[in-house]
Design an enzyme around this catalytic site. Structure first.
Site, PDB file in Angstrom:
ATOM      1  N   GLY A 134       0.999  -1.851   0.207  1.00 24.29           N
ATOM      2  CA  GLY A 134      -0.255  -0.159  -0.138  1.00 24.29           C
ATOM      3  C   GLY A 134       0.738   1.101   0.053  1.00 24.29           C
ATOM      4  O   GLY A 134       1.554   1.519  -0.522  1.00 24.29           O
ATOM      5  N   SER A 135       0.889   1.983   0.966  1.00 25.00           N
ATOM      6  CA  SER A 135       2.250   2.333   1.107  1.00 25.00           C
ATOM      7  C   SER A 135       3.687   2.582   0.829  1.00 25.00           C
ATOM      8  O   SER A 135       3.910   3.004   0.635  1.00 25.00           O
ATOM      9  CB  SER A 135       1.881   3.286   3.297  1.00 25.00           C
ATOM     10  OG  SER A 135       1.000   3.841   3.212  1.00 25.00           O
ATOM     11  N   ILE A 160      -8.524  -1.300  -6.297  1.00 28.54           N
ATOM     12  CA  ILE A 160      -8.732  -0.088  -7.682  1.00 28.54           C
ATOM     13  C   ILE A 160      -9.609   0.382  -8.283  1.00 28.54           C
ATOM     14  O   ILE A 160     -11.034  -0.397  -8.592  1.00 28.54           O
ATOM     15  CB  ILE A 160      -8.073  -0.840  -9.394  1.00 28.54           C
ATOM     16  CG1 ILE A 160      -7.259  -2.256  -8.984  1.00 28.54           C
ATOM     17  CG2 ILE A 160      -7.972  -0.809 -10.144  1.00 28.54           C
ATOM     18  CD1 ILE A 160      -5.597  -1.235  -8.576  1.00 28.54           C
ATOM     19  N   THR A 161      -9.732   1.943  -8.381  1.00 29.84           N
ATOM     20  CA  THR A 161     -10.710   2.815  -8.398  1.00 29.84           C
ATOM     21  C   THR A 161     -11.809   2.528 -10.010  1.00 29.84           C
ATOM     22  O   THR A 161     -10.448   2.773 -11.220  1.00 29.84           O
ATOM     23  CB  THR A 161     -11.038   4.609  -7.997  1.00 29.84           C
ATOM     24  OG1 THR A 161     -10.585   4.183  -7.033  1.00 29.84           O
ATOM     25  CG2 THR A 161     -12.702   5.145  -8.140  1.00 29.84           C
ATOM     26  N   GLN A 282     -24.290  33.338  17.994  1.00 24.70           N
ATOM     27  CA  GLN A 282     -22.384  33.968  17.359  1.00 24.70           C
ATOM     28  C   GLN A 282     -21.877  32.441  17.861  1.00 24.70           C
ATOM     29  O   GLN A 282     -20.625  32.108  16.704  1.00 24.70           O
ATOM     30  CB  GLN A 282     -21.967  34.585  18.884  1.00 24.70           C
ATOM     31  CG  GLN A 282     -20.587  35.089  18.658  1.00 24.70           C
ATOM     32  CD  GLN A 282     -19.753  35.586  19.690  1.00 24.70           C
ATOM     33  OE1 GLN A 282     -19.567  35.404  20.939  1.00 24.70           O
ATOM     34  NE2 GLN A 282     -20.152  37.392  19.243  1.00 24.70           N
ATOM     35  N   GLN A 340     -22.394  18.545  12.737  1.00 24.69           N
ATOM     36  CA  GLN A 340     -23.228  19.015  14.040  1.00 24.69           C
ATOM     37  C   GLN A 340     -24.727  20.320  14.295  1.00 24.69           C
ATOM     38  O   GLN A 340     -24.682  20.477  14.657  1.00 24.69           O
ATOM     39  CB  GLN A 340     -21.835  19.584  14.499  1.00 24.69           C
ATOM     40  CG  GLN A 340     -21.868  19.828  16.618  1.00 24.69           C
ATOM     41  CD  GLN A 340     -22.001  19.203  16.653  1.00 24.69           C
ATOM     42  OE1 GLN A 340     -21.839  17.583  16.980  1.00 24.69           O
ATOM     43  NE2 GLN A 340     -22.830  19.202  18.204  1.00 24.69           N
ATOM     44  N   GLY A 343     -27.521  19.389  13.515  1.00 23.68           N
ATOM     45  CA  GLY A 343     -27.868  18.523  15.307  1.00 23.68           C
ATOM     46  C   GLY A 343     -28.485  17.083  14.414  1.00 23.68           C
ATOM     47  O   GLY A 343     -27.555  16.458  13.650  1.00 23.68           O
ATOM     48  N   GLU A 367      -4.698   7.350  -2.755  1.00 19.99           N
ATOM     49  CA  GLU A 367      -3.035   8.450  -3.520  1.00 19.99           C
ATOM     50  C   GLU A 367      -2.368   9.142  -2.197  1.00 19.99           C
ATOM     51  O   GLU A 367      -1.565  10.108  -2.693  1.00 19.99           O
ATOM     52  CB  GLU A 367      -4.127   9.432  -4.073  1.00 19.99           C
ATOM     53  CG  GLU A 367      -4.455   8.731  -5.655  1.00 19.99           C
ATOM     54  CD  GLU A 367      -4.273  10.317  -6.401  1.00 19.99           C
ATOM     55  OE1 GLU A 367      -3.216  10.917  -6.213  1.00 19.99           O
ATOM     56  OE2 GLU A 367      -5.764  10.398  -7.372  1.00 19.99           O
ATOM     57  N   THR A 369      -1.930   7.858   2.346  1.00 16.25           N
ATOM     58  CA  THR A 369      -2.528   8.593   3.484  1.00 16.25           C
ATOM     59  C   THR A 369      -1.386  10.395   3.776  1.00 16.25           C
ATOM     60  O   THR A 369      -0.875  10.218   3.064  1.00 16.25           O
ATOM     61  CB  THR A 369      -2.512   7.685   4.645  1.00 16.25           C
ATOM     62  OG1 THR A 369      -0.751   7.603   4.678  1.00 16.25           O
ATOM     63  CG2 THR A 369      -2.460   6.262   4.046  1.00 16.25           C
TER      64      THR A 369
END
Length: 382
Positions: A134-135, A160-161, A282, A340, A343, A367, A369
């Site tokens: 991988g890496s 493989i995309t 705010q 967030q 909610g 591509e 990490t």
């Protein structure tokens, strides 16, 4: 400095392109985004729309039938598609990733043979990673053995995309095991080649509409002239390719973040608590301000990297890694904040921000990490 900065700016032509792709994305891609994610199906509607508008592979040079768009134009296309559907944005993203080795290092004959059909609508994938590489891509074990006027390929490529959908694949394979990275060569493999098959689609957290599968190479015999560049130059071509295409991942991250921010802005103006829109508080305003600030910083860095990609500057390796790393980290933070702000609604699939948050995660991983990006940056400090 001023001359360099001018090259980072978007021109009137770029903004016209943005308006065009945004309109297309909102009318022909966005309506199917939730369904594509829910059903984990390939976004066929997006492919049809992008091909019809000649926006599926804008990087292909004009002499091979493409639009010949510059690096910033490619970024804008990917950014605007990702704003509504990240799975669909992988069509132009992976087309560039898969075909760029041919553009950078391929023979003229190879360019004519494969870039022309790409410009007409074929898809092109990139096969570098393996189950145990991988890496550490240089640790790959897929072999390519010379046999007369052919090479015979055996091995497995993972993650493989668009595998199974793409017609063409740039495959990295070992031609001389004794030389490690300098013994790796690049080849074009066709989906129809005997011995090519695919694993089951991975069950993923996000980008569910883009199939990710293993590619199996079982005694795949291909003509020797399908080698990209000289024997032993494949790994160098792969790394050079990533210098350019990590910027397209940054563009995806920009699009995701922009889509999440846009939706959150609209929501806080309408949602009322304590007798007024929550956007008037705010605490909420500070969150939106931070989201917009991070997004704009990421965009400036990504556009600067795109300018360096276009000029092939010496600092491209650092800028490509920095843009990908910063923009994807920002996208993860911005989409999480968008959830967030909505909610409980943000936590449901009835609203798009939870999908955007799930999709954002992959930009920190593929591509290279973001931990690897930091290693790349440290080794290439400007």
């Amino acid at each position: 400095m001023n001359q360099d900065f001018d090259l980072y700016r978007t021109s009137e032509e770029h903004e016209m392109l943005r308006a065009s792709i945004r309109s297309l994305a909102e009318t022909k891609i966005a309506p199917f985004a939730a369904e594509v994610d829910e059903q984990s199906r390939f976004p066929a509607e997006a492919l049809k729309a992008l091909v019809a508008a000649d926006l599926h592979a804008v990087h292909v040079p004009e002499e091979y039938g493409g639009a010949g768009a510059d690096a910033l134009a490619a970024v804008i296309v990917i950014e605007e598609v990702a704003r509504v559907c990240v799975s669909s944005s992988l069509i132009p993203t992976v087309n560039k990733l898969g075909s760029l080795p041919v553009i950078l290092s391929g023979s003229e004959e190879l360019k004519k043979r494969y870039l022309a059909p790409l410009a007409e609508g074929a898809l092109f994938s990139y096969c570098l990673s393996e189950p145990d590489a991988g890496s550490d891509a240089a640790g790959m074990t897929t072999r390519a053995v010379r046999d007369g006027d052919s090479y015979v390929l055996n091995g497995v490529k993972r993650w493989i995309t668009n595998a199974g959908v793409s017609e063409y694949y740039t495959v990295m394979a070992v031609t001389d095991p004794a030389k490690r990275s300098k013994g790796i060569s690049a080849f074009v493999v066709e989906k129809s080649d005997e011995g090519v098959s695919f694993g089951a689609p991975e069950k993923k957290l996000g980008i569910k509409g883009s199939p990710t599968r293993e590619v199996y190479l079982d005694h795949v015999r291909i003509p020797a002239d399908r080698m990209i560049g000289d024997e032993g130059t494949g790994f160098a071509t792969a790394m050079k390719t990533l210098d350019h295409t990590r910027i397209t991942v940054a563009a995806q991250a920009l699009g995701i973040a922009q889509g999440a921010l846009d939706y959150a802005k609209g929501y806080v103006r309408e949602r009322k608590q304590f007798g007024k829109p929550i956007g008037d508080f705010q605490g909420v305003q500070f969150m939106l301000a931070d989201m917009a600030m991070k997004l704009e910083a990421a965009r400036q860095l990504t556009y600067a990297a795109a300018a360096k990609s276009e000029r092939v500057d010496s600092g491209l390796t650092f800028y490509g890694a920095a843009a990908k790393c910063f923009a994807s980290d920002a996208a993860m933070e911005i989409t999480t904040d968008a959830v967030q702000l909505l909610g409980g609604y943000g936590f449901t699939r009835d609203y798009p921000v939870e999908r955007m948050m799930r999709d954002a995660k992959i930009t920190q991983i593929y591509e290279g990490t973001n931990q690897v990006q930091r290693i790349v940056m440290a080794r290439n400090l400007p």
